[in-house]
Design an enzyme around this catalytic site. Structure first.
Site, PDB file in Angstrom:
ATOM      1  N   PRO A 146      -1.214   0.995  -2.995  1.00 28.20           N
ATOM      2  CG  PRO A 146       0.246   0.986  -4.584  1.00 28.20           C
ATOM      3  CD  PRO A 146      -1.379   1.149  -4.636  1.00 28.20           C
ATOM      4  CD  GLU A 147      -3.495   4.143   2.020  1.00 28.37           C
ATOM      5  OE1 GLU A 147      -3.174   5.190   3.043  1.00 28.37           O
ATOM      6  OE2 GLU A 147      -4.430   3.833   2.171  1.00 28.37           O
TER       7      GLU A 147
ATOM      8  CE  LYS B  10       0.161   8.265   0.058  1.00 29.00           C
ATOM      9  NZ  LYS B  10      -0.879   8.785  -0.371  1.00 29.00           N
TER      10      LYS B  10
ATOM     11  CG  HIS C 223      -2.791  -5.031 -15.911  1.00 26.47           C
ATOM     12  ND1 HIS C 223      -4.078  -5.756 -15.682  1.00 26.47           N
ATOM     13  CD2 HIS C 223      -3.511  -4.053 -17.028  1.00 26.47           C
ATOM     14  CE1 HIS C 223      -5.096  -5.622 -16.158  1.00 26.47           C
ATOM     15  NE2 HIS C 223      -5.043  -4.626 -17.072  1.00 26.47           N
TER      16      HIS C 223
ATOM     17  NE  ARG D 118      -7.261   4.030 -11.698  1.00 27.50           N
ATOM     18  CZ  ARG D 118      -7.899   4.859 -10.748  1.00 27.50           C
ATOM     19  NH1 ARG D 118      -8.388   4.055  -9.630  1.00 27.50           N
ATOM     20  NH2 ARG D 118      -8.079   6.000 -10.870  1.00 27.50           N
TER      21      ARG D 118
ATOM     22  NE  ARG E 273      -2.729  21.500   6.750  1.00 21.51           N
ATOM     23  CZ  ARG E 273      -2.273  21.280   5.205  1.00 21.51           C
ATOM     24  NH1 ARG E 273      -1.077  21.605   5.234  1.00 21.51           N
ATOM     25  NH2 ARG E 273      -3.346  20.842   4.569  1.00 21.51           N
TER      26      ARG E 273
ATOM     27  NE  ARG F 162      -8.693  10.292  -2.831  1.00 23.50           N
ATOM     28  CZ  ARG F 162      -8.450  10.050  -4.107  1.00 23.50           C
ATOM     29  NH1 ARG F 162      -7.968  11.065  -5.048  1.00 23.50           N
ATOM     30  NH2 ARG F 162      -8.081   8.886  -4.365  1.00 23.50           N
TER      31      ARG F 162
END
Length: 259
Positions: A2-3, A59, A92, A111, A151, A249
């Site tokens: 899920p994004e 999200k 699940h 999870r 930034r 990541r």
DNA sequence: TTGGTTGTTATTAT
DNA sequence: AATAATAACAACCA
């Protein structure tokens, strides 16, 4: 999974399955997905409520009702399904919400990294979402440039920083930067106007296609369709893809195409 | 058995 | 003050 695009898909599931429907029953099969609410209270507060229009920010999915709202986050493995109550329940499936009209909403999550929150009112929803930046979808160029101006640090970590802009995850960030031909470890300050414009344009195109597909599509013409190959090559130039770690990541990019 | 995984958060370091 | 790195969370797979 899920994004932003996946969650946008779950919003559609929610709307089609539960929009305007009344809650006839709530079954918590694993309370490990409940955040800040007990199974008892969730059942009590939700029973008999009617779902209104769901909406998404980044999200997060918010599903208001004529009482409290549910606020969902799907972690890495969560999904929302619309089932018939007599469809076989899977291992699940953590939360089952039976609706009038004969359908059942199911929150499935292997999870359990995130889960479901209960928000008594709009202010409680806002508190949960308070630290998020603007939604990445529909962010126009000038706003995008303003967000990034000043930034420090890398472009990938900026894109995936939910407090800066909300909705982009690891796959989307890599896909966008590959499309924009910008290396993920480039510093934001080092990017010129053209590069920033390319990142913004790629973000728009990648999001549009991904939302249509309900996920980041693993097409062979996309980086996402190659990154899990045993010996992944760039879909654009055919050279081997590089892989490493950026912003904590796994990161995949093309040394040749991305500067 | 070990390492890796599309998520966030807390903690520590820079 | 911002960013980055790391582990933790939990469960599974190769």
């Amino acid at each position: 999974m899920p994004e932003l695009p996946d969650v946008e898909g779950f919003r559609g599931v929610m709307q089609r399955c539960a929009g305007g429907r009344r809650v006839d029953g709530v079954e918590v099969r694993d309370a490990g997905v409940l955040r800040g609410v007990t199974a008892r209270r969730l059942c009590r507060e939700l029973q008999g409520r009617r779902f209104a229009q769901p909406w998404r920010h980044g999200k997060w999915l918010v599903t208001p009702s004529d009482g409290p709202a549910l606020v969902w986050h799907f972690g890495m493995t969560g999904e929302l399904l619309c089932a018939a109550p007599d469809d076989a329940v899977e291992a699940h499936d953590r939360l089952l919400i039976t609706l009038d009209g004969g359908r059942q909403l199911r929150y499935r999550d292997r999870r359990k990294l995130q889960g479901v929150r209960l928000a008594a009112d709009e202010a409680a929803v806002e508190r949960i979402l308070a630290d998020l930046g603007p939604d990445a979808r529909g962010l126009d160029l000038s706003r995008f440039l303003r967000l990034l101006s000043g930034r420090r640090g890398g472009i990938k970590s900026a894109l995936t920083d939910q407090s800066l802009l909300a909705g982009l995850g690891n796959l989307l960030a890599d896909e966008i930067l590959w499309r924009a031909r910008v290396r993920p470890d480039r510093s934001v300050r080092g990017l010129d106007d053209d590069e920033l414009r390319r990142v913004h344009a790629a973000m728009g195109r990648v999001l549009r296609s991904s939302v249509r597909a309900g996920r980041v599509p693993a097409r062979r013409g996309w980086l996402t369709g190659r990154r899990d190959d045993a010996e992944p090559v760039c879909p654009r130039c055919g050279r081997p893809l590089a892989s490493g770690r950026t912003a904590g990541r796994r990161t995949v990019w093309c040394e040749h195409c991305q500067r």
